[in-house]
Scaffold this motif. Structure first.
Motif, PDB file in Angstrom:
ATOM      1  N   UNK A  51       0.826  -1.205   0.000  1.00  0.00           N
ATOM      2  CA  UNK A  51       0.000   0.000   0.000  1.00  0.00           C
ATOM      3  C   UNK A  51       0.862   1.259   0.000  1.00  0.00           C
ATOM      4  N   UNK A  52       1.844   1.332   0.909  1.00  0.00           N
ATOM      5  CA  UNK A  52       2.663   2.539   1.004  1.00  0.00           C
ATOM      6  C   UNK A  52       3.574   2.696  -0.213  1.00  0.00           C
ATOM      7  N   UNK A  53       4.094   1.586  -0.744  1.00  0.00           N
ATOM      8  CA  UNK A  53       4.930   1.672  -1.948  1.00  0.00           C
ATOM      9  C   UNK A  53       4.115   2.199  -3.126  1.00  0.00           C
ATOM     10  N   UNK A  54       2.885   1.688  -3.280  1.00  0.00           N
ATOM     11  CA  UNK A  54       2.029   2.167  -4.357  1.00  0.00           C
ATOM     12  C   UNK A  54       1.706   3.646  -4.218  1.00  0.00           C
ATOM     13  N   UNK A  55       1.350   4.068  -3.010  1.00  0.00           N
ATOM     14  CA  UNK A  55       1.026   5.474  -2.785  1.00  0.00           C
ATOM     15  C   UNK A  55       2.246   6.366  -3.004  1.00  0.00           C
ATOM     16  N   UNK A  56       3.417   5.912  -2.552  1.00  0.00           N
ATOM     17  CA  UNK A  56       4.643   6.700  -2.711  1.00  0.00           C
ATOM     18  C   UNK A  56       4.968   6.904  -4.192  1.00  0.00           C
ATOM     19  N   UNK A  57       4.853   5.855  -4.987  1.00  0.00           N
ATOM     20  CA  UNK A  57       5.136   5.975  -6.426  1.00  0.00           C
ATOM     21  C   UNK A  57       4.187   6.970  -7.089  1.00  0.00           C
ATOM     22  N   UNK A  58       2.920   6.942  -6.683  1.00  0.00           N
ATOM     23  CA  UNK A  58       1.942   7.866  -7.260  1.00  0.00           C
ATOM     24  C   UNK A  58       2.264   9.301  -6.882  1.00  0.00           C
ATOM     25  N   UNK A 319      -0.694   3.788 -12.938  1.00  0.00           N
ATOM     26  CA  UNK A 319      -1.646   2.676 -13.027  1.00  0.00           C
ATOM     27  C   UNK A 319      -1.107   1.449 -12.287  1.00  0.00           C
ATOM     28  N   UNK A 320       0.171   1.125 -12.511  1.00  0.00           N
ATOM     29  CA  UNK A 320       0.764  -0.025 -11.834  1.00  0.00           C
ATOM     30  C   UNK A 320       0.831   0.162 -10.328  1.00  0.00           C
ATOM     31  N   UNK A 321       1.165   1.383  -9.888  1.00  0.00           N
ATOM     32  CA  UNK A 321       1.252   1.666  -8.454  1.00  0.00           C
ATOM     33  C   UNK A 321      -0.122   1.582  -7.796  1.00  0.00           C
ATOM     34  N   UNK A 322      -1.151   2.060  -8.500  1.00  0.00           N
ATOM     35  CA  UNK A 322      -2.521   1.965  -7.969  1.00  0.00           C
ATOM     36  C   UNK A 322      -2.939   0.498  -7.827  1.00  0.00           C
ATOM     37  N   UNK A 323      -2.553  -0.321  -8.805  1.00  0.00           N
ATOM     38  CA  UNK A 323      -2.848  -1.751  -8.726  1.00  0.00           C
ATOM     39  C   UNK A 323      -2.112  -2.400  -7.554  1.00  0.00           C
ATOM     40  N   UNK A 324      -0.860  -1.984  -7.311  1.00  0.00           N
ATOM     41  CA  UNK A 324      -0.101  -2.542  -6.191  1.00  0.00           C
ATOM     42  C   UNK A 324      -0.767  -2.184  -4.864  1.00  0.00           C
ATOM     43  N   UNK A 325      -1.214  -0.929  -4.735  1.00  0.00           N
ATOM     44  CA  UNK A 325      -1.911  -0.519  -3.514  1.00  0.00           C
ATOM     45  C   UNK A 325      -3.186  -1.339  -3.329  1.00  0.00           C
TER      46      UNK A 325
END
Length: 446
Positions: A51-58, A319-325
């Motif tokens: 979740x945090x990795x996805x949000x950080x990338x975004x 898009x990929x980061x949102x999917x990871x989150x």
């Protein structure tokens, strides 16, 4: 937006998802085992990390450095934490105390990095990180990553043996990725990594059945957001000091990543981009430290991924980061992706990181090499590689808190390169043709 563009972004996003996932999943898993955490705690840690990795990338793509670069659990911190856990008995510390001390190190390091960024410390790092130092860093990072993923793709196990069947399948995956990348027409070549994962996963299931993943994420009933899961922070001077050094190395990693990305995008990174990137990364690192996650960093390895896929659009990363989150929010998705065979993921990333070797070589463009000046690259690179190939047990006689640093070939190689660049006037030893000037790259980014 045209439907074709939407489909392209979605496919590129799924490709980013696998890249982000593969570079994230092993970190909380290995650290959780090193600290002796229970399975539900490890699963919850994995979900928080996604979740945090996805949000950080975004956030970085939209408001930070604004490049399509992965930001996730920092490799230098990963190695440091595992090294400290292994050295805990020699330090006379139980794992609970080590975990609490590491939490304090995470928080202090993140806060110090924020302060240094605001005070303009990055300008000093930019003068230190010359093109030669950056090239050495990227070369050593390429060797380190290639070594790690090569072991994964050949099924290298605790008995120091190959699994020939797994190695054969990995070779097949490499061929598939390479053929799609080199022979794919139109946009097909951009999805070579995604194609390799899909084909490789299917082939693995046909050959070996289910399983082979990196772990289970069964945190369905676990409380994901557990405040200070590693205990109340404890100030252990030795661990905090080593942590501050790791934080400094992590700052240089951000610097290297953004310089390399600027060249790839043909858009030189500005001072504000560096500062914004560091502030956002370390704010997330402080927040993550409160939830039992190691500090974050910008992945220089993203350059290899971008050069392989040729997809530079930030929308694909978002898009990929949102999917990871989303994967972190939905336990069932975490459990499914965690079954991705390690050998398949390793083989695909091995091919992706080959491109980073070229990025490293291009960093030396304009530098004159001869029998004397070759030392400025050969000595730190070969020293770093040498250390990487020495077993960790060989460093048992070093002070326990220094072991994670002196046993890290990447860190020692970069430190040696910086020392040599600042202690020796290499231009005195360059052989220049008479009447001609040898072009040299600027040693700093303006």
């Amino acid at each position: 937006m045209k439907s074709n563009d939407g489909i392209s972004i979605l496919l590129a996003g799924v490709q980013w998802l696998f890249f982000l996932f593969t570079n994230t999943v092993l970190v909380p898993l290995s650290i959780g085992h090193a600290l002796g955490l229970a399975s539900p705690e490890i699963a919850a840690s994995m979900q928080r990390s996604f979740i945090l990795t996805g949000l950080l990338c975004i956030v970085q793509a939209l408001w930070g450095h604004r490049f399509a670069l992965m930001d996730g659990p920092a490799g230098v911190w990963w190695g440091l934490v595992l090294g400290i856990c292994a050295a805990a008995p020699a330090m006379g510390m139980d794992l609970g105390t080590v975990a609490a001390s590491l939490t304090a190190g995470f928080l202090i390091s993140g806060i110090v990095a924020i302060i240094l960024a605001l005070l303009g410390f990055l300008r000093l790092l930019q003068r230190i990180f010359t093109p030669i130092v950056m090239g050495v860093y990227l070369l050593l990072l390429t060797f380190q990553l290639a070594n790690t993923f090569f072991k994964g793709m050949i099924g290298y196990n605790d008995d120091d043996k190959w699994d020939l069947q797994v190695a054969g399948l990995s070779l097949f995956v490499i061929v598939v990725v390479s053929l799609i990348h080199m022979k794919g027409k139109g946009k097909l070549g951009q999805y070579s990594l995604l194609g390799g994962i899909v084909v490789g996963w299917i082939a693995y299931a046909l050959c070996f059945g289910s399983g082979g993943g990196s772990g289970s994420a069964e945190a369905g009933t676990a409380m994901i957001w557990h405040w200070m899961p590693w205990g109340t922070p404890v100030f252990e001077p030795g661990i905090v000091m080593v942590g501050l050094l790791a934080g400094l190395v992590n700052m240089t990693n951000t610097l290297t990543s953004l310089i390399a990305a600027g060249r790839l995008y043909q858009q030189e990174a500005g001072q504000k981009q560096f500062v914004r990137s560091l502030l956002i990364t370390n704010l997330f690192s402080v927040a993550g430290g409160c939830f039992g996650l190691i500090p974050f960093g910008t992945f220089a390895s993203s350059i290899g991924f971008l050069e392989n896929t040729k997809v530079l659009r930030r929308s694909a990363l978002i898009a990929g980061a949102a999917l990871l989150a989303l994967v972190g929010i939905v336990p069932a998705l975490s459990g499914w992706l965690a079954q991705l065979p390690l050998s398949v993921g390793s083989a695909v990333l091995f091919v992706a990181y080959l491109q980073m070797f070229g990025t490293a070589i291009r960093s030396f463009h304009g530098t004159t090499f001869n029998a004397k000046t070759i030392y400025r690259v050969a000595l730190p690179v070969l020293t770093g590689i040498g250390i990487m190939n020495v077993p960790a047990s060989a460093f048992a006689e070093f002070p326990p808190l220094l072991t994670p640093i002196v046993s890290n070939g990447l860190v020692i190689g970069v430190i040696l390169a910086i020392a040599m660049e600042n202690a020796i006037r290499w231009d005195k030893y360059e052989t220049k043709p008479s009447g001609a000037a040898v072009p040299r790259e600027s040693a700093s980014v303006r």
